[in-house]
Design an enzyme around this catalytic site. Structure first.
Site, mmCIF file in Angstrom:
data_model
loop_
_atom_site.group_PDB
_atom_site.id
_atom_site.type_symbol
_atom_site.label_atom_id
_atom_site.label_comp_id
_atom_site.label_asym_id
_atom_site.label_seq_id
_atom_site.Cartn_x
_atom_site.Cartn_y
_atom_site.Cartn_z
ATOM 1 N N SER A 1 49.812 37.715 34.541
ATOM 2 C CA SER A 1 49.790 36.297 34.903
ATOM 3 C C SER A 1 50.758 35.989 36.054
ATOM 4 C CB SER A 1 50.086 35.460 33.654
ATOM 5 O OG SER A 1 49.732 34.126 33.838
ATOM 6 N N ASP B 1 50.972 41.957 49.232
ATOM 7 C CA ASP B 1 50.043 41.598 50.307
ATOM 8 C C ASP B 1 50.758 41.175 51.584
ATOM 9 O OD1 ASP B 1 47.987 42.175 48.623
ATOM 10 O OD2 ASP B 1 47.086 40.178 48.605
ATOM 11 N N LYS C 1 45.401 39.178 34.116
ATOM 12 C CA LYS C 1 45.201 37.811 33.607
ATOM 13 C C LYS C 1 45.354 36.870 34.795
ATOM 14 C CE LYS C 1 45.694 34.098 30.733
ATOM 15 N NZ LYS C 1 45.858 32.971 31.634
#
Length: 414
Positions: A313, A324, A338
């Site tokens: 999460s 990224d 999740k």
């Protein structure tokens, strides 16, 4: 989520009624509905306007309402059961009904499924099985040896097969000092019975230490156990303190961190990033919004993040944002997966409804849900004790240290 304007709602409902009548479906007028039917209709409306999947699991959602209301509802319990059947047709374990007691319990706890044994649990979206996301560090479940991805088969001898998430959590709660017996199924080990003593769970989200590599490089080691309301402030203080002590690189340990508050994850990402997108939220219309770095990074020192199957999460949002943006390299195992956002609605009788309204995407538009995030360097690890975390016995930690040194990103102390 704001409440719908009543006038717009009335217009929308009348249009819906006209549309359904044109199809030959009889929708009972609102005035003719009993209180129990109104509750069913209230749930249907909330899902209709906010649920992430506009195909409603490839079914006619208006027909589901009509079918549910066509049967007599004798009492509130019958209405609750009808609502649960209606929601089950969506095949989404995170969109769920909470009776008044369950709803009050969820409001007390920011991370809904935190129980008296210190477990974060979820229904696996692919198998529907009750699964451990992660034990809370230092909790009774952690000390008893329960691990991420353990499947909980029975609680006190009762099968979990037909239990909702909230029913399972309720069965694991109990007076401090009492015992609960769990039958778990673990990959490669089979079924194991574990007895856990319930206790009050102390949540200290940040561990911070200045370490030294074999080459003498000062490394700031930070372990974050969950994203609660204090995590961002405590981590900022820890980074500031380590900077003053001369840390030249960092390891951020998010292993077995089951997540928590979205805002906390975003604030912590901003502590490491000067610029760039942190996360996108995507609803049924497409990109709903994004959160950006604020130009206030606390350090530009090299960073490696440790992740495993219990990293979930908000932890995945933080790890994905820094990976990224090229700010950090990830070491460990593919994360939990999740990536759905739920909103909580209070219903007219004091019960509640959790509805999946959106999903997360990383800055490179990687969909986290069910997939997780793959580390730059995959290192699987045998189970280690709590005392062995971030020691020579911790292969993932050692790999993180080696990666910092090997890539020559660290040039001595500042």
């Amino acid at each position: 989520m704001g409440l719908m304007n009543k006038q717009v709602f009335r217009l929308g409902f009348s249009l819906l009624a006209a549309f359904c009548l044109a199809l030959g479906i009889l929708v009972p007028p609102a005035a003719a509905l009993t209180d129990d039917q109104k509750l069913v209709s209230e749930v249907w409306r909330i899902v209709n306007r906010s649920y992430l999947d506009e195909s409603f699991n490839h079914q006619n959602w208006a027909a589901v309402r009509q079918q549910t209301l066509s049967k007599p509802l004798q009492n509130h319990q019958a209405a609750y059961e009808a609502i649960q059947r209606m929601l089950k047709s969506l095949d989404d374990p995170f969109t769920r009904f909470l009776d008044p007691e369950q709803y009050r319990s969820l409001q007390v706890n920011t991370s809904g499924e935190l129980t008296g044994v210190g477990l974060q649990i979820a229904l696996n979206p692919q198998t529907g099985k009750l699964e451990v996301i992660a034990p809370i560090a230092g909790s009774p479940a952690d000390k008893a040896g329960i691990q991420p991805r353990d499947r909980i088969l029975k609680i006190e001898g009762m099968s979990t097969e037909n239990l909702t998430l909230d029913e399972a959590a309720a069965r694991m709660r109990g007076p401090i000092g009492s015992l609960v017996t769990l039958l778990i199924d673990r990959e490669a080990e089979g079924e194991i019975e574990i007895r856990v003593v319930r206790s009050r769970i102390a949540l200290n989200p940040v561990v911070a230490e200045l370490r030294s590599s074999a080459q003498g490089t000062p490394i700031g080691y930070l372990r974050l156990s969950q994203f609660n309301a204090n995590a961002s402030m405590e981590l900022a203080q820890a980074i500031s303190s380590l900077e003053k002590k001369g840390a030249a690189a960092y390891i951020l340990d998010l292993r077995n961190n089951p997540g928590g508050l979205l805002q906390s994850g975003i604030e912590i990402a901003r502590q490491w990033l000067d610029s760039g997108t942190i996360v996108y939220t995507v609803n049924r219309q497409g990109i709903q919004g994004s959160f950006e770095a604020s130009g206030l990074a606390l350090t530009a020192d090299p960073l490696v993040i440790l992740v495993n199957q219990g990293t979930a999460s908000a932890s995945e949002i933080l790890a994905g944002a820094l990976q990224d943006n090229g700010r950090a390299q990830l070491v460990g195992e593919t994360t939990f997966g999740k990536g759905l956002i739920q909103s909580l609605f209070e219903l007219s009788d004091g019960s509640g409804l959790a509805v999946t309204i959106a999903k997360y995407e990383t800055p490179n538009h990687h969909d986290i849900n069910k997939l997780g995030i793959k580390p730059d360097k995959v290192i699987t690890q045998e189970a280690i004790t709590r005392d062995q975390i971030a020691t020579e016995a911790d292969g993932q930690y050692q790999a993180a240290v080696e990666l910092l040194i090997k890539n020559s990103v660290v040039v001595g102390a500042k």
